[in-house]
Design a protein around this motif. Structure first.
Motif, PDB file in Angstrom:
ATOM      1  N   GLU A 130       0.764  -1.253  -0.016  1.00 37.33           N
ATOM      2  CA  GLU A 130       0.164   0.116  -0.125  1.00 37.33           C
ATOM      3  C   GLU A 130       0.988   1.197  -0.120  1.00 37.33           C
ATOM      4  O   GLU A 130       0.363   2.108  -0.583  1.00 37.33           O
ATOM      5  N   GLY A 131       2.018   1.225   0.710  1.00 37.14           N
ATOM      6  CA  GLY A 131       3.045   2.367   0.337  1.00 37.14           C
ATOM      7  C   GLY A 131       3.339   2.644  -0.847  1.00 37.14           C
ATOM      8  O   GLY A 131       3.634   3.805  -1.002  1.00 37.14           O
ATOM      9  N   VAL A 132       3.381   1.737  -1.628  1.00 37.41           N
ATOM     10  CA  VAL A 132       3.962   2.014  -3.099  1.00 37.41           C
ATOM     11  C   VAL A 132       2.988   3.147  -3.869  1.00 37.41           C
ATOM     12  O   VAL A 132       3.215   3.878  -4.462  1.00 37.41           O
ATOM     13  N   GLU A 133       1.609   2.815  -2.970  1.00 33.36           N
ATOM     14  CA  GLU A 133       0.465   3.974  -3.716  1.00 33.36           C
ATOM     15  C   GLU A 133       0.790   5.388  -3.236  1.00 33.36           C
ATOM     16  O   GLU A 133       0.713   6.319  -3.696  1.00 33.36           O
ATOM     17  N   SER A 134       1.568   5.605  -2.071  1.00 30.38           N
ATOM     18  CA  SER A 134       1.785   6.760  -1.449  1.00 30.38           C
ATOM     19  C   SER A 134       2.925   7.195  -2.066  1.00 30.38           C
ATOM     20  O   SER A 134       2.904   8.405  -2.429  1.00 30.38           O
ATOM     21  N   VAL A 135       3.875   6.546  -2.703  1.00 32.06           N
ATOM     22  CA  VAL A 135       4.930   7.055  -3.274  1.00 32.06           C
ATOM     23  C   VAL A 135       4.624   7.684  -4.733  1.00 32.06           C
ATOM     24  O   VAL A 135       5.002   8.548  -4.859  1.00 32.06           O
ATOM     25  N   ARG A 136       3.678   6.703  -5.244  1.00 35.74           N
ATOM     26  CA  ARG A 136       3.157   7.474  -6.754  1.00 35.74           C
ATOM     27  C   ARG A 136       2.351   8.649  -6.392  1.00 35.74           C
ATOM     28  O   ARG A 136       2.819   9.720  -7.134  1.00 35.74           O
ATOM     29  N   ALA A 137       1.688   8.744  -5.229  1.00 34.93           N
ATOM     30  CA  ALA A 137       0.880   9.818  -4.952  1.00 34.93           C
ATOM     31  C   ALA A 137       1.723  11.186  -4.789  1.00 34.93           C
ATOM     32  O   ALA A 137       1.652  12.484  -5.382  1.00 34.93           O
ATOM     33  N   CYS A 138       2.695  10.969  -3.857  1.00 29.20           N
ATOM     34  CA  CYS A 138       3.800  12.045  -3.506  1.00 29.20           C
ATOM     35  C   CYS A 138       4.576  12.439  -4.824  1.00 29.20           C
ATOM     36  O   CYS A 138       5.239  13.677  -5.047  1.00 29.20           O
ATOM     37  N   ALA A 146       4.870  15.982  -6.220  1.00 28.06           N
ATOM     38  CA  ALA A 146       6.055  16.792  -6.300  1.00 28.06           C
ATOM     39  C   ALA A 146       6.028  17.448  -7.945  1.00 28.06           C
ATOM     40  O   ALA A 146       6.366  18.531  -7.887  1.00 28.06           O
ATOM     41  N   VAL A 147       5.660  16.603  -8.775  1.00 30.32           N
ATOM     42  CA  VAL A 147       5.710  17.109 -10.289  1.00 30.32           C
ATOM     43  C   VAL A 147       4.795  18.472 -10.361  1.00 30.32           C
ATOM     44  O   VAL A 147       5.175  19.385 -10.825  1.00 30.32           O
ATOM     45  N   GLU A 148       3.659  18.086  -9.751  1.00 26.38           N
ATOM     46  CA  GLU A 148       2.719  19.251  -9.660  1.00 26.38           C
ATOM     47  C   GLU A 148       3.099  20.599  -9.324  1.00 26.38           C
ATOM     48  O   GLU A 148       2.549  21.655  -9.577  1.00 26.38           O
ATOM     49  N   GLU A 149       3.739  20.360  -8.102  1.00 27.46           N
ATOM     50  CA  GLU A 149       4.193  21.762  -7.287  1.00 27.46           C
ATOM     51  C   GLU A 149       5.312  22.152  -7.851  1.00 27.46           C
ATOM     52  O   GLU A 149       5.940  23.245  -7.111  1.00 27.46           O
ATOM     53  N   GLY A 150       6.284  21.330  -8.739  1.00 22.46           N
ATOM     54  CA  GLY A 150       7.591  21.982  -9.431  1.00 22.46           C
ATOM     55  C   GLY A 150       8.596  21.893  -8.615  1.00 22.46           C
ATOM     56  O   GLY A 150       9.390  22.656  -8.435  1.00 22.46           O
ATOM     57  N   ILE A 151       8.463  20.978  -7.657  1.00 24.12           N
ATOM     58  CA  ILE A 151       9.590  20.405  -6.751  1.00 24.12           C
ATOM     59  C   ILE A 151      10.642  19.724  -7.722  1.00 24.12           C
ATOM     60  O   ILE A 151      10.384  19.177  -8.541  1.00 24.12           O
ATOM     61  N   GLU A 152      12.005  20.105  -7.507  1.00 20.42           N
ATOM     62  CA  GLU A 152      13.194  19.699  -8.234  1.00 20.42           C
ATOM     63  C   GLU A 152      13.570  18.172  -7.847  1.00 20.42           C
ATOM     64  O   GLU A 152      13.687  17.522  -8.673  1.00 20.42           O
ATOM     65  N   TYR A 153      13.496  18.048  -6.339  1.00 13.90           N
ATOM     66  CA  TYR A 153      14.115  16.601  -5.790  1.00 13.90           C
ATOM     67  C   TYR A 153      13.388  16.125  -4.799  1.00 13.90           C
ATOM     68  O   TYR A 153      12.696  16.859  -4.066  1.00 13.90           O
ATOM     69  N   LEU A 154      12.837  14.854  -5.062  1.00 14.19           N
ATOM     70  CA  LEU A 154      11.992  14.409  -4.167  1.00 14.19           C
ATOM     71  C   LEU A 154      12.833  12.979  -3.631  1.00 14.19           C
ATOM     72  O   LEU A 154      13.006  12.305  -4.585  1.00 14.19           O
ATOM     73  N   SER A 155      13.280  12.782  -2.343  1.00 11.54           N
ATOM     74  CA  SER A 155      13.973  11.689  -2.081  1.00 11.54           C
ATOM     75  C   SER A 155      13.255  10.863  -0.957  1.00 11.54           C
ATOM     76  O   SER A 155      12.602  11.468  -0.090  1.00 11.54           O
ATOM     77  N   LEU A 156      13.424   9.475  -1.059  1.00  5.22           N
ATOM     78  CA  LEU A 156      12.614   8.797  -0.278  1.00  5.22           C
ATOM     79  C   LEU A 156      13.651   7.673   0.362  1.00  5.22           C
ATOM     80  O   LEU A 156      14.442   6.912  -0.102  1.00  5.22           O
ATOM     81  N   LEU A 211      11.621  16.280 -12.775  1.00  7.02           N
ATOM     82  CA  LEU A 211      11.617  15.715 -11.352  1.00  7.02           C
ATOM     83  C   LEU A 211      12.871  14.738 -10.981  1.00  7.02           C
ATOM     84  O   LEU A 211      12.859  13.719 -11.822  1.00  7.02           O
ATOM     85  N   THR A 212      13.965  15.008 -10.109  1.00  4.60           N
ATOM     86  CA  THR A 212      14.631  13.885  -9.754  1.00  4.60           C
ATOM     87  C   THR A 212      14.362  13.074  -8.574  1.00  4.60           C
ATOM     88  O   THR A 212      13.809  13.706  -7.619  1.00  4.60           O
ATOM     89  N   LEU A 213      13.689  11.886  -8.529  1.00  2.00           N
ATOM     90  CA  LEU A 213      13.319  10.781  -7.811  1.00  2.00           C
ATOM     91  C   LEU A 213      14.369  10.020  -7.080  1.00  2.00           C
ATOM     92  O   LEU A 213      15.107   9.422  -7.913  1.00  2.00           O
TER      93      LEU A 213
END
Ligand code: IPE
Ligand code: IPE
Ligand code: MG
Length: 236
Positions: free
Chosen positions: A34-42, A46-56, A126-128
């Protein structure tokens, strides 16, 4: 009206998958699914908000100490999820990067990671970054070893080595430090995550368990960040 301050780099310690599953009387691995779905949502947010880097933070060096069944289940899930997301990454301009102690990962997982990183290398929206088999102390130690080798034949120059030079030896070289560090599930600790790189990050803790952390929760963290006053030790 002043424009909302958007962090360049958001990092997340994704925690609480096991508890989420247990609350539903299920095996821990269901929480990871289920956590994978949260990764997808975030990632989408992040892409929508124009964030450059999202690290997990997906798997720590310490997590190798969990029961084999959970470790194997997690590794399989990572492999499958990466392959599943390939199209979405290409369609959304996502560059995918894995950082950590790659030597401990299986050769098949490493091959998939290499392929994903190569294929998405040209994407610029975005860099993930997925931290896998990562720990902050491991990172600092491997950088210190590199620094020692670099100065092996010119120890007299070592006192001049700068924090910037050291930072370039960490696995995060070239990536700006996280502006915002989020941890889910109510735990308020760093758990050997980015130790050097979070020197001036804003910390945000929430009780929400990772599988429940979706777009709305992500945006709430961004709103809180926009209200923070970052002083870097100076006086305004
Ligand atoms: C986070 O969830 C995912 C990993 C550490 C791999 P947990 O598996 O730590 O879930 P809890 O903290 O036991 O609920
Ligand atoms: C931190 O979570 C590691 C990841 C989220 C990958 P843990 O669940 O392993 O951390 P502790 O054991 O509660 O400190
Ligand atoms: Mg946990």
């Amino acid at each position: 009206m002043e424009e909302k301050r958007i962090p360049r780099h958001v990092s997340i310690i994704m925690d609480g998958n096991g508890r989420w599953a247990r609350e539903r009387g299920k095996e821990r691995i269901f929480g990871h699914f289920e956590g994978v779905e949260s990764v997808r949502a975030c990632t989408e947010a992040a892409v929508e908000e124009g964030i450059e880097y999202l690290s997990l933070f997906a798997f720590s060096e310490e997590n190798w100490g969990r029961p084999d069944a959970e470790v194997n289940g997690l590794m399989e899930l990572m492999m499958r999820s990466m392959k599943n997301e390939y199209r979405t990454f290409m369609d959304n301009g996502v560059r995918f990067v894995v950082l950590g102690n790659r030597e401990r990962l299986s050769s098949s997982l490493n091959a998939t990671i290499d392929e994903m990183m190569e294929e998405t290398a040209g994407n610029t929206r975005l860099t993930l970054i997925l931290f896998l088999s990562y720990s902050g102390k491991w990172d600092i130690l491997q950088a210190a070893k590199k620094l020692a080798l670099k100065y092996r034949d010119r120890a007299d120059e070592l006192p001049e080595a700068s924090a910037e030079e050291f930072g370039d030896l960490l696995v995060t070289a070239g990536i700006p430090d996280p502006d915002l560090l989020i941890r889910t599930s109510g735990e308020e600790r760093i758990s050997n995550y980015l130790l050097w790189q979070t020197a001036y990050s804003e910390f945000y803790f929430t009780d929400i368990l990772w599988p429940d952390f979706r777009k709305e929760a992500f945006r709430a963290a961004l709103d809180e960040y926009a209200r923070r006053d970052r002083r870097y030790g100076k006086v305004k």
